[in-house]
Design a protein around this motif. Structure first.
Motif, short mmCIF file in Angstrom:
data_model
loop_
_atom_site.label_atom_id
_atom_site.label_comp_id
_atom_site.label_asym_id
_atom_site.label_seq_id
_atom_site.Cartn_x
_atom_site.Cartn_y
_atom_site.Cartn_z
N GLY A 104 -13.39 -24.07 16.60
CA GLY A 104 -14.30 -24.43 15.52
C GLY A 104 -15.00 -23.20 14.95
N GLU A 105 -15.44 -22.29 15.83
CA GLU A 105 -16.09 -21.06 15.37
C GLU A 105 -15.10 -20.16 14.64
OE1 GLU A 105 -19.01 -18.37 14.58
OE2 GLU A 105 -19.20 -20.41 15.39
N ALA A 106 -13.86 -20.11 15.14
CA ALA A 106 -12.83 -19.30 14.49
C ALA A 106 -12.53 -19.83 13.08
CB ALA A 106 -11.56 -19.29 15.33
N LEU A 107 -12.45 -21.15 12.94
CA LEU A 107 -12.20 -21.75 11.63
C LEU A 107 -13.37 -21.50 10.68
CD1 LEU A 107 -10.59 -25.15 12.67
CD2 LEU A 107 -9.44 -23.20 11.58
N LYS A 108 -14.59 -21.53 11.22
CA LYS A 108 -15.77 -21.25 10.40
C LYS A 108 -15.74 -19.83 9.88
CE LYS A 108 -20.81 -20.96 10.69
NZ LYS A 108 -21.99 -21.05 11.59
N GLN A 109 -15.43 -18.88 10.76
CA GLN A 109 -15.37 -17.49 10.36
C GLN A 109 -14.26 -17.25 9.34
OE1 GLN A 109 -15.06 -15.02 13.86
NE2 GLN A 109 -17.03 -15.71 14.70
N LYS A 110 -13.13 -17.94 9.52
CA LYS A 110 -12.03 -17.81 8.56
C LYS A 110 -12.45 -18.32 7.18
CE LYS A 110 -7.26 -19.27 7.69
NZ LYS A 110 -6.12 -20.10 8.17
N ALA A 111 -13.15 -19.45 7.16
CA ALA A 111 -13.61 -20.01 5.89
C ALA A 111 -14.60 -19.07 5.21
CB ALA A 111 -14.24 -21.38 6.12
N GLU A 112 -15.50 -18.47 5.99
CA GLU A 112 -16.46 -17.53 5.42
C GLU A 112 -15.77 -16.30 4.86
OE1 GLU A 112 -19.09 -16.84 8.69
OE2 GLU A 112 -20.28 -18.65 8.34
N MET A 113 -14.75 -15.80 5.57
CA MET A 113 -14.00 -14.65 5.09
C MET A 113 -13.25 -14.97 3.81
SD MET A 113 -13.04 -11.57 5.09
CE MET A 113 -13.68 -10.94 6.66
N GLU A 114 -12.65 -16.15 3.74
CA GLU A 114 -11.94 -16.55 2.53
C GLU A 114 -12.91 -16.65 1.35
OE1 GLU A 114 -10.05 -20.17 3.68
OE2 GLU A 114 -8.31 -19.17 4.57
N GLN A 115 -14.13 -17.10 1.63
CA GLN A 115 -15.14 -17.20 0.58
C GLN A 115 -15.54 -15.80 0.10
OE1 GLN A 115 -18.70 -19.27 1.75
NE2 GLN A 115 -19.40 -19.55 -0.34
N ARG A 116 -15.69 -14.87 1.04
CA ARG A 116 -16.01 -13.49 0.66
C ARG A 116 -14.86 -12.87 -0.12
NH1 ARG A 116 -18.36 -13.30 5.90
NH2 ARG A 116 -16.49 -12.32 6.78
N GLU A 117 -13.62 -13.13 0.32
CA GLU A 117 -12.45 -12.60 -0.38
C GLU A 117 -12.43 -13.09 -1.83
OE1 GLU A 117 -9.97 -10.60 0.38
OE2 GLU A 117 -10.14 -10.27 2.54
N ALA A 118 -12.73 -14.37 -2.01
CA ALA A 118 -12.74 -14.94 -3.36
C ALA A 118 -13.82 -14.28 -4.21
CB ALA A 118 -12.95 -16.45 -3.28
N SER A 119 -14.99 -14.03 -3.58
CA SER A 119 -16.08 -13.37 -4.30
C SER A 119 -15.70 -11.94 -4.65
CB SER A 119 -17.34 -13.37 -3.43
OG SER A 119 -18.39 -12.65 -4.04
N TRP A 120 -15.08 -11.22 -3.72
CA TRP A 120 -14.64 -9.85 -3.99
C TRP A 120 -13.63 -9.84 -5.13
CZ3 TRP A 120 -13.64 -8.77 1.88
CH2 TRP A 120 -14.85 -8.45 2.50
N ARG A 121 -12.68 -10.76 -5.08
CA ARG A 121 -11.64 -10.80 -6.11
C ARG A 121 -12.25 -11.03 -7.49
NH1 ARG A 121 -6.25 -11.69 -7.21
NH2 ARG A 121 -5.72 -11.27 -5.05
N ALA A 122 -13.15 -12.00 -7.58
CA ALA A 122 -13.76 -12.32 -8.88
C ALA A 122 -14.55 -11.13 -9.42
CB ALA A 122 -14.66 -13.55 -8.74
N LYS A 123 -15.36 -10.50 -8.57
CA LYS A 123 -16.17 -9.37 -9.01
C LYS A 123 -15.31 -8.17 -9.36
CE LYS A 123 -20.31 -10.80 -6.51
NZ LYS A 123 -21.26 -10.49 -5.41
N SER A 124 -14.24 -7.97 -8.60
CA SER A 124 -13.36 -6.84 -8.85
C SER A 124 -12.61 -6.99 -10.17
CB SER A 124 -12.36 -6.69 -7.70
OG SER A 124 -13.03 -6.42 -6.50
N LEU A 125 -12.15 -8.19 -10.47
CA LEU A 125 -11.49 -8.43 -11.75
C LEU A 125 -12.45 -8.19 -12.90
CD1 LEU A 125 -9.39 -11.62 -10.88
CD2 LEU A 125 -8.52 -9.30 -11.28
N GLU A 126 -13.72 -8.56 -12.70
CA GLU A 126 -14.73 -8.31 -13.72
C GLU A 126 -14.91 -6.81 -13.94
OE1 GLU A 126 -18.32 -10.19 -12.53
OE2 GLU A 126 -17.50 -12.22 -12.63
N CYS A 127 -14.76 -6.03 -12.87
CA CYS A 127 -14.91 -4.57 -12.96
C CYS A 127 -13.68 -3.89 -13.56
CB CYS A 127 -15.16 -3.98 -11.57
SG CYS A 127 -16.74 -4.43 -10.83
#
Length: 245
Positions: free
Chosen positions: A52-75
């Motif tokens: 459960g903790e591993a899945l939570k961390q994976k979901a948080e990382m995917e959320q950060r990846e999505a945020s990085w991707r969106a901000k990077s495309l804006e840049c």
């Protein structure tokens, strides 16, 4: 007299059961003491705490990846650079850029030495996502084409484009010197470098050539020498570093 006892007044029911984590497949034995009223409806767990903790961390990382991707495309970071391939990247260069992120940088080195990916990765993962700065990533050839097109269309639009570039906290220019400049681009090179020199904002540039080699092809060597002079001043005052890979 009516009884006021409720199901919650009854002693708890002790329940033991076996179950298997659907993620890792490990068997578990659990024991619970529950109120009688819910003892027969409580759901059994399906995922162990570790999974459960591993899945939570994976979901948080995917959320950060999505945020990085969106901000990077804006840049303006190219999509091809958004997935950092360590096998093709330059981890040592990236680390040095992180150490000196608060300065301007001129990074030179051979083709395919990981300069572009390190530049993009620094913007993508470490600056754009976490620092909240205004950043623009652009290839030198593309920048030349955009500016040349604007100058032929409208000097007002060209000047506005240049003004917007100079307002970035960090302007990351990849492959400086890749395209042979026109006289318009020679003037633009000086205005860009001088603008960041005067403002104290950061100019990050990569090139397959040294600065002198990249400027050797300029027809106006007075401009070339003025650009080198600005770089030398920034290096002397500590606002810029040169990195050779």
């Amino acid at each position: 007299m009516l009884s006021t006892n409720t199901a919650f007044d009854e002693p708890p029911v002790h329940i033991e059961f076996d179950w298997t984590c659907k993620v890792c497949g490990k068997p578990f034995h659990s024991a619970l003491d529950l109120p009688a009223i819910i003892a027969d409806v409580v759901p059994k767990p399906t995922i162990c705490n570790f999974c459960g903790e591993a899945l939570k961390q994976k979901a948080e990382m995917e959320q950060r990846e999505a945020s990085w991707r969106a901000k990077s495309l804006e840049c303006g970071v190219p999509d091809a650079f958004l997935s950092y391939d360590k096998a093709r990247g330059n981890t040592a260069l990236f680390s040095r850029m992180k150490e000196n992120w608060n300065a301007s940088m001129f990074i030179s080195g051979a083709f395919d030495s990981g300069k572009s990916r390190a530049l993009a990765y620094c913007v993508t993962r470490w600056i754009a996502a976490d620092r909240g700065l205004r950043i623009r990533f652009c290839g030198w050839a593309d920048l030349c084409e955009q500016y040349a097109a604007l100058t032929s269309k409208s000097l007002l639009e060209a000047n506005q484009f240049k003004k917007e570039l100079l307002q970035n906290d960090i302007l990351a220019v990849d492959d400086f010197g890749k395209r042979r400049p026109t006289p318009v681009m020679e003037d633009f090179t000086y205005e860009l470098v001088n603008g960041f020199y005067e403002s104290g904002r950061r100019l990050w540039m990569t090139s397959n050539k040294s600065l002198a080699e990249a400027l050797k092809v300029y027809s106006n060597q007075d401009i070339a020498e003025a650009v080198i002079s600005r770089f030398d001043r920034m290096i002397r005052d500590g606002s810029m570093i040169r990195i050779t890979v």
